[in-house]
Design an enzyme around this catalytic site. Structure first.
Site, mmCIF file in Angstrom:
data_model
loop_
_atom_site.group_PDB
_atom_site.id
_atom_site.type_symbol
_atom_site.label_atom_id
_atom_site.label_comp_id
_atom_site.label_asym_id
_atom_site.label_seq_id
_atom_site.Cartn_x
_atom_site.Cartn_y
_atom_site.Cartn_z
ATOM 1 N N HIS A 26 0.869 -1.194 0.000
ATOM 2 C CA HIS A 26 0.000 0.000 0.000
ATOM 3 C C HIS A 26 0.903 1.241 0.000
ATOM 4 C CE1 HIS A 26 -3.382 2.497 0.375
ATOM 5 N NE2 HIS A 26 -3.804 2.216 1.578
ATOM 6 N N GLN A 69 -0.127 4.978 0.958
ATOM 7 C CA GLN A 69 -0.303 5.215 2.393
ATOM 8 C C GLN A 69 1.020 5.568 3.052
ATOM 9 O OE1 GLN A 69 -3.383 4.909 4.307
ATOM 10 N NE2 GLN A 69 -2.044 6.043 5.705
ATOM 11 N N ASP A 114 -2.144 -1.822 12.435
ATOM 12 C CA ASP A 114 -3.136 -1.913 11.356
ATOM 13 C C ASP A 114 -4.124 -3.005 11.745
ATOM 14 O OD1 ASP A 114 -4.459 -1.644 8.889
ATOM 15 O OD2 ASP A 114 -3.047 -2.950 7.828
HETATM 16 N N1 CP Z 1 -6.097 3.763 4.593
HETATM 17 C C1 CP Z 1 -6.855 3.501 3.505
HETATM 18 O O1 CP Z 1 -6.376 3.131 2.433
HETATM 19 O O2 CP Z 1 -8.186 3.723 3.710
HETATM 20 P P1 CP Z 1 -9.366 3.266 2.734
HETATM 21 O O3 CP Z 1 -9.371 1.763 2.722
HETATM 22 O O4 CP Z 1 -10.610 3.835 3.365
HETATM 23 O O5 CP Z 1 -9.122 3.827 1.365
HETATM 24 N N1 NVA Z 2 -4.180 -3.994 5.665
HETATM 25 C C1 NVA Z 2 -5.422 -3.310 5.353
HETATM 26 C C2 NVA Z 2 -5.170 -1.890 4.966
HETATM 27 C C3 NVA Z 2 -6.413 -1.092 4.729
HETATM 28 C C4 NVA Z 2 -6.158 0.309 4.252
HETATM 29 C C5 NVA Z 2 -6.174 -4.044 4.274
HETATM 30 O O1 NVA Z 2 -5.568 -4.461 3.287
HETATM 31 O O2 NVA Z 2 -7.391 -4.220 4.430
#
Ligand code: CP
Ligand code: NVA
Length: 310
Positions: free
Chosen positions: A127, A130, A222
């Site tokens: 990600h 982020q 997380d």
């Molecule tokens: N942190 C994040 O990516 O949030 P969303 O899943 O709401 O986009």
């Molecule tokens: N680890 C989480 C991050 C969400 C923004 C997921 O993948 O659901």
């Protein structure tokens, strides 16, 4: 042409450029009209979202353009149109393609076929958008990133843990993943991060020992259940419970430590309400910085593409 699929797609110097631009755009939100008048970005979701959806759409509007946001099931990909054909078609309309998907290889296939930058807005592996927002937030509290020790507690095998290792190693921060033995990162991501850390002087560590959080300047967690894992039948509550970030854990960190969480958060699981709603939490600044960091990333990629075409 450059894409942004992984945190280490940007060199340390390039990541620093994007972060400097993000800080500048926070003070000058409409100064870069790269999508004016009325250009578009294509934003596709295979998973749910609040922050990513609204921050990319807002960033596109601030740049003078529009985000066209769809769930993949609403496109023909949901009925089997290939990723490659989708990439070629979207490249005829949009200036960039932003995709939240499951398999990371989906993004690699999209990038290989696209004629515009492809941005990973979350895959099962990473990600990276982020992490840019998180680094921007940390810089708002600490001048010198290379003197910072960050710890991430909880699911060390998920996309956030991998991206923290790769993105923080790129920025020169020390990062320790503190996770139960059955939920630690795959070695290939650890090796990649250590490789990058060798260029920046960062340290990358993985442990199951919670006392490794002592003295941390940045404490992160997380969700214990990432999107797509809801029905996998694994017991996460028992192994993760000792890794909850609570007031006791924060007491072991540095007195000036900040708490980060990419959100959405589950109070009482990975984080106690007293921490996420307490004075050390900067989670809403972090969420806001998604807007600035992604806007900076899009500007950086589009300016890079324009220069390369000259
Ligand atoms: N942190 C994040 O990516 O949030 P969303 O899943 O709401 O986009
Ligand atoms: N680890 C989480 C991050 C969400 C923004 C997921 O993948 O659901």
């Amino acid at each position: 042409m450059r894409h942004f699929l992984a945190d280490d797609d940007l060199s340390p110097a390039e990541q620093a450029e994007v972060l400097d631009l993000a800080a500048w755009l926070k003070d000058n939100p409409y100064a870069k009209q790269l999508l004016a008048p009325g250009k578009t970005i294509a934003v596709i979701f295979d998973k749910t979202s609040l922050r990513t959806r609204f921050s990319f759409a807002t960033a596109a509007a601030h740049l003078g353009g529009t985000a066209i946001t769809v769930g993949s099931a609403e496109t023909q990909m949901g009925k089997g149109e290939s990723i490659e054909d989708t990439a070629k078609v979207l490249s005829r309309y949009a200036e960039a393609i932003v995709w939240r998907t499951f398999a990371h290889s989906n993004l690699e296939a999209m990038a290989a076929a696209a004629d515009v930058p492809v941005i990973n807005s979350l895959s099962d592996d990473l990600h990276p958008c982020q992490i840019l927002a998180d680094l921007q937030t940390i810089k708002e509290h600490f001048d010198d990133l290379t003197s910072i020790k960050a710890v991430y507690l909880g699911d060390g095998s998920n996309n956030m843990a991998n991206s923290y290792m790769l993105g923080f190693a790129t920025a020169g921060l020390d990062i320790t993943i503190i996770a139960p033995k059955d939920f630690q990162p795959e070695q290939k991501f650890v090796d990649r991060a250590i490789n990058r850390a060798a260029q920046t002087g960062a340290r990358v560590e993985v442990t199951d020992d919670i006392t490794a959080a002592a003295g941390a300047h940045v404490v992160i967690t997380d969700t214990w259940v990432s999107m797509g894992q809801e029905q996998d039948g694994k017991d996460r509550n028992t192994p993760f419970r000792p890794y909850q970030v609570d007031a006791n854990l924060m007491d072991k960190a540095s007195a000036d430590a900040i708490f980060l969480h990419c959100l959405p958060a589950y109070r009482g699981n990975e984080v106690a309400a007293e921490v996420i709603d307490g004075p050390q939490s900067v989670v809403f600044d972090e969420a806001e910085n998604r807007l600035h960091a992604q806007k900076a990333l899009m500007v950086w990629l589009l300016e890079h593409k324009a220069k390369a075409a000259q």
